[in-house]
Design an enzyme around this catalytic site. Structure first.
Site, mmCIF file in Angstrom:
data_model
loop_
_atom_site.group_PDB
_atom_site.id
_atom_site.type_symbol
_atom_site.label_atom_id
_atom_site.label_comp_id
_atom_site.label_asym_id
_atom_site.label_seq_id
_atom_site.Cartn_x
_atom_site.Cartn_y
_atom_site.Cartn_z
ATOM 1 C CB ALA A 154 34.731 27.933 37.628
ATOM 2 C CG ASP A 157 33.390 44.439 33.500
ATOM 3 O OD1 ASP A 157 32.471 44.370 34.337
ATOM 4 O OD2 ASP A 157 34.503 44.946 33.763
ATOM 5 N NE ARG A 181 35.417 55.565 40.810
ATOM 6 C CZ ARG A 181 34.925 54.375 40.415
ATOM 7 N NH1 ARG A 181 35.136 53.289 41.136
ATOM 8 N NH2 ARG A 181 34.233 54.284 39.315
HETATM 9 P P1 ADP Z 1 32.300 38.963 38.150
HETATM 10 O O1 ADP Z 1 33.486 39.263 37.269
HETATM 11 O O2 ADP Z 1 31.097 39.747 37.755
HETATM 12 O O3 ADP Z 1 32.638 39.001 39.595
HETATM 13 P P2 ADP Z 1 32.245 36.005 38.040
HETATM 14 O O4 ADP Z 1 33.447 35.815 38.870
HETATM 15 O O5 ADP Z 1 31.034 35.240 38.435
HETATM 16 O O6 ADP Z 1 31.764 37.506 37.846
HETATM 17 O O7 ADP Z 1 32.641 35.593 36.549
HETATM 18 C C1 ADP Z 1 31.950 36.085 35.422
HETATM 19 C C2 ADP Z 1 32.045 35.050 34.330
HETATM 20 O O8 ADP Z 1 33.423 34.777 34.012
HETATM 21 C C3 ADP Z 1 31.470 33.697 34.699
HETATM 22 O O9 ADP Z 1 30.088 33.696 34.486
HETATM 23 C C4 ADP Z 1 32.214 32.791 33.759
HETATM 24 O O10 ADP Z 1 31.666 32.880 32.462
HETATM 25 C C5 ADP Z 1 33.596 33.411 33.702
HETATM 26 N N1 ADP Z 1 34.505 32.819 34.697
HETATM 27 C C6 ADP Z 1 34.926 33.361 35.866
HETATM 28 N N2 ADP Z 1 35.791 32.526 36.489
HETATM 29 C C7 ADP Z 1 35.928 31.446 35.699
HETATM 30 C C8 ADP Z 1 36.710 30.230 35.753
HETATM 31 N N3 ADP Z 1 37.530 29.975 36.785
HETATM 32 N N4 ADP Z 1 36.601 29.353 34.725
HETATM 33 C C9 ADP Z 1 35.796 29.604 33.679
HETATM 34 N N5 ADP Z 1 35.043 30.717 33.558
HETATM 35 C C10 ADP Z 1 35.113 31.635 34.542
#
Ligand code: ADP
Length: 323
Positions: free
Chosen positions: A242, A273, A116
């Site tokens: 989570a 996203d 990219r």
């Molecule tokens: P990113 O994708 O930006 O790294 P996160 O890992 O914090 O962000 O996850 C983004 C969102 O996805 C969280 O705020 C939550 O809503 C959802 N999410 C992620 N992992 C879990 C999980 N194990 N159980 C439930 N919801 C989750």
């Protein structure tokens, strides 16, 4: 006696959202084996989920650049089917879309390879004026991420910040999502400087605690949350996988919003996203930050129970707008 009839029309105004970034071609498969072609990218995934959830109430415009090659033409055709408005897309003769390959090894570990460095999206601002800037007066909201910043050359970033500042001054919603990919930055100090500028210009920041921790070299996620809470962004969301999501608007208190219980996480690609799309959709249409975060959590929970960044429309039909 004269009767007066009052006819009341409810006209729901369409809000216009512009997002900027890069959507790359995706090859899924093993070296010299059969490879499945697809496409994706952080702000692009948000744009598609925003369009799915926005219905007629949101018009979702994606700003990026493509080449004049057959793959670029086919991407554009598919993005239109994804519900995006494409008049902000620049076509740059001789440039190509970015490309990445995902290879899953015998243990289920995913390995990404990227091509990219020369992609068309990096040259979006290599023009006196872009369609995004020409139509600056139209945007109700403007969305960019740490990856949008990372792929642009310094001059392009200046143009992006100038546009964001002008939008902010006239009261538009300027949203920054702190996706941090260290390998896209030659120097972490430059990344930090740019992220801090983005936090200054944003009226809304969506912060993944892990990324904030990595960018600022903090000892723990808890430290990252405390540091993010010190940022002077008028509206902030802090995501912690989570663990409950933290939200605060204006001078209000920090509030916790529970995430959804997910029995089996299949693929966390596009968790953040899709959260962003759900949150923004609800906020732009009048929900409180707590209501919006609850919807973002619902959408993200659905997305991580399916493989790939963009899950089938049928798997989220109940979360999509009917108007
Ligand atoms: P990113 O994708 O930006 O790294 P996160 O890992 O914090 O962000 O996850 C983004 C969102 O996805 C969280 O705020 C939550 O809503 C959802 N999410 C992620 N992992 C879990 C999980 N194990 N159980 C439930 N919801 C989750």
């Amino acid at each position: 006696m004269k009767h007066r009839f009052k006819i009341k029309f409810t006209v729901q105004k369409t809000k216009k959202v512009a997002l900027i970034g890069e959507c790359m071609l995706e090859l899924h498969g093993t070296a010299f084996g059969a490879m499945q072609q697809s496409y994706g990218g952080d702000t692009f995934n948000t744009a598609v989920y925003l369009s799915r959830c926005g219905g007629d109430a949101l018009s979702v415009c994606y700003a990026t650049a493509l080449g004049d090659d057959p793959l670029s033409a086919e991407l554009l055709r598919r993005w239109a089917l994804d519900g995006l408005e494409l008049d902000l897309v620049r076509r740059i003769p001789g440039r190509l879309p970015g490309l990445y390959q995902i290879e899953v090894d015998a243990h289920g570990e995913r390995r990404f390879s990227f091509w990219r460095d020369q992609s068309a999206a990096r040259a979006y601002f290599d023009a006196e004026q872009t369609p995004l800037e020409q139509r600056a007066a139209q945007w109700d909201a403007f969305y960019f991420s740490g990856i949008s910043l990372a792929i642009l050359p310094a001059a392009g970033r200046e143009r992006l910040f100038a546009l964001a500042q002008a939008l902010r001054e006239r009261g538009a919603c300027v949203v920054f999502d702190n996706n941090y990919r260290p390998r896209l930055w030659s120097d972490p100090a430059v990344a930090r400087e740019n992220f801090l500028r983005a936090f200054q210009v944003a009226s809304m920041a969506l912060v993944t605690a892990d990324d904030h921790q990595a960018l600022f070299g903090l000892a723990s996620v808890e430290d990252a949350v405390l540091a993010a809470q010190q940022l002077a962004v008028p509206e902030m969301v802090i995501k912690r996988g989570a663990a409950p999501t933290l939200v605060r608007a204006g001078r209000g208190p920090w509030e916790q919003v529970a995430t959804e219980a997910v029995p089996r996480v299949v693929d966390t690609t596009a968790a953040g996203d899709s959260f962003a799309a759900g949150y923004l959709r609800r906020r732009l249409l009048g929900a409180t930050p707590v209501e919006a975060a609850a919807f973002g959590n619902r959408l993200a929970a659905r997305v991580i129970q399916h493989p790939g960044a963009l899950i089938p429309v049928a798997a989220m039909a109940d979360l999509m707008a009917t108007t």
